[in-house]
Design an enzyme around this catalytic site. Structure first.
Site, PDB file in Angstrom:
ATOM      1  N   LYS A  51     107.051  -3.926  69.961  1.00 36.10           N
ATOM      2  CA  LYS A  51     107.682  -5.241  70.115  1.00 36.10           C
ATOM      3  C   LYS A  51     107.504  -5.841  71.503  1.00 36.10           C
ATOM      4  CE  LYS A  51     109.861  -6.268  66.176  1.00 36.10           C
ATOM      5  NZ  LYS A  51     109.754  -7.562  65.489  1.00 36.10           N
ATOM      6  N   SER A 302     104.893   2.368  64.485  1.00 34.09           N
ATOM      7  CA  SER A 302     105.304   1.188  65.247  1.00 34.09           C
ATOM      8  C   SER A 302     106.378   1.421  66.285  1.00 34.09           C
ATOM      9  CB  SER A 302     105.769   0.101  64.272  1.00 34.09           C
ATOM     10  OG  SER A 302     106.784   0.605  63.419  1.00 34.09           O
TER      11      SER A 302
END
Length: 402
Positions: A51, A302
């Site tokens: 992110k 992720s």
């Protein structure tokens, strides 16, 4: 519209700030899946997830006036940390709205990067609406977690790295919630190598992108609780949906148990700690959600921001499923030596006693009897079956629980 040049410029902005994460081959998962499996380790990224790429690119694109007014964002955790970290790097005010149930570790980490954290709403979508309201009141710039071209361009830098690290990659599997990562990644990969296949993976407990593709537009769905909290988005983005519809080859769902088992596989086999969202692509591969074999496949891990209480529950559940932990009850005569006799049998069977609970009152307990509740460390399911058979042969009425 997003361009490849936007992604290249994003990478230039990130130099020295954002890691180029490793791409590791896994022989274990290659053997299990029938494909050559590589893992893109975004769990090792700054702030513990991908992110930071999108949030940093977005914040670096703000004007001086916008920076003075600060930024605001909504997040279940990873985007919060990315925005907080990026804001702290250039010294601008930052407010993050997080769901009340956000993992404590993510809340504390976000505060640690210098952000003001407001807990509001039970799910991400409620936090998002409140963040929009605050943004209107304060005049800050809203940093959307996914539905923003600058954010998508930042996430697309992962695609640049994959092509450089593995030029002959065939397939890339990516978690999808709101769609910022999948959209930016798929767009970038298809520009560089049109033949590549890109798939999204989400939890069946919150299949927002699956529903969007079925209805040909983003819709709000009803979701259930999921350990893949980072992709628990009820309504994907409008911009991200357009790119996913155009560039992504398909989206599949995985079950909660499949996600949990994959998290444990990664911890045991590869010594990698990943969150539920990050385990989804590999879970889809291991549990045969795709028709292909013998392909060079990259799975995007992720993020690695996992609450420690969840880790312990996943480990415990994994031990039960693999037959390495079992509990059972039996009733014995409440006389000296009877418990010792039962313990000798268990010891001879090479099971390790973890705990014993002893009681003389119960629906199945007659006067002069005692009910014993055992927790055992065992080798596998066959070992449990052997223990069961021996105890039955020795005259014990046993009830096993798993």
């Amino acid at each position: 519209m997003l361009t490849l040049n936007d992604v290249l410029e994003a990478r230039e902005k990130m130099k020295g700030i954002v890691h180029q994460t490793p791409l590791e081959h896994s022989q274990t998962f290659t053997n299990l899946s029938g494909n050559e499996v590589y893992m893109k380790l975004e769990n090792l990224q700054k702030t513990g997830s991908f992110k930071v790429r999108g949030s940093f690119n977005k914040i670096m694109s703000l004007s001086e006036e916008e920076r003075k007014r600060g930024v605001i964002a909504a997040s279940a955790g990873n985007h919060a940390q990315g925005v907080a970290y990026s804001s702290g790097m250039i010294g601008i005010p930052c407010t993050i709205v997080m769901p009340k149930g956000a993992p404590l570790s993510k809340v504390e980490a976000t505060k640690g990067y210098g952000a003001e954290v407001i807990l509001h709403g039970d799910v991400f979508d409620e936090s998002l609406e409140y963040a929009f309201e605050l943004q209107r009141q304060r005049g800050a710039t809203f940093v959307h977690p996914f539905d923003d071209l600058a954010v998508m361009a930042g996430q697309g830098t992962i695609g640049l790295e994959i092509i450089e690290q593995l030029p002959d990659v065939d397939v890339v599997l990516c978690p999808v919630g709101g769609g910022g990562l999948l959209a930016g990644l798929a767009f970038t990969l298809k520009q560089l190598k049109p033949s590549i296949q890109v798939y999204g993976v989400e939890s069946s407990a919150c299949p927002g992108m699956t529903a969007a593709l079925r209805h040909k537009k983003p819709i709000t769905i009803t979701s259930s609780d999921t350990i893949a909290d980072g992709i628990a988005v009820k309504k994907p983005g409008n911009i991200t949906y357009q790119y996913i519809e155009k560039y992504v080859d398909g989206v599949v769902c995985v079950e909660e148990a499949e996600i949990s088992r994959t998290m444990l596989y990664l911890l045991e086999r590869n010594k990698l700690l990943v969150e539920g969202s990050a385990a989804c692509p590999l879970a889809a591969l291991l549990y045969q959600k795709f028709p292909f074999t013998r392909k060079k496949v990259v799975t995007i891990l992720s993020g690695g921001n996992v609450d420690v209480t969840l880790i312990s529950r996943i480990i415990e559940r994994g031990l039960v499923e693999s037959g390495r932990f079992v509990t059972f009850t039996t009733v014995i005569s409440d006389k000296p030596g009877q418990l010792n006799k039962l313990l000798r049998i268990i010891a001879e069977l090479e099971a390790n006693v973890m705990s014993i609970h002893h009681q003389r009152i119960g629906a199945k307990v007659l006067p002069g009897q005692a009910e014993i509740h055992f927790s055992l460390e065992t080798k596998n399911q066959d070992h449990i079956q052997q223990i069961h058979q021996v105890l039955l042969k020795e005259g014990y009425d046993v009830e096993f629980f798993q």
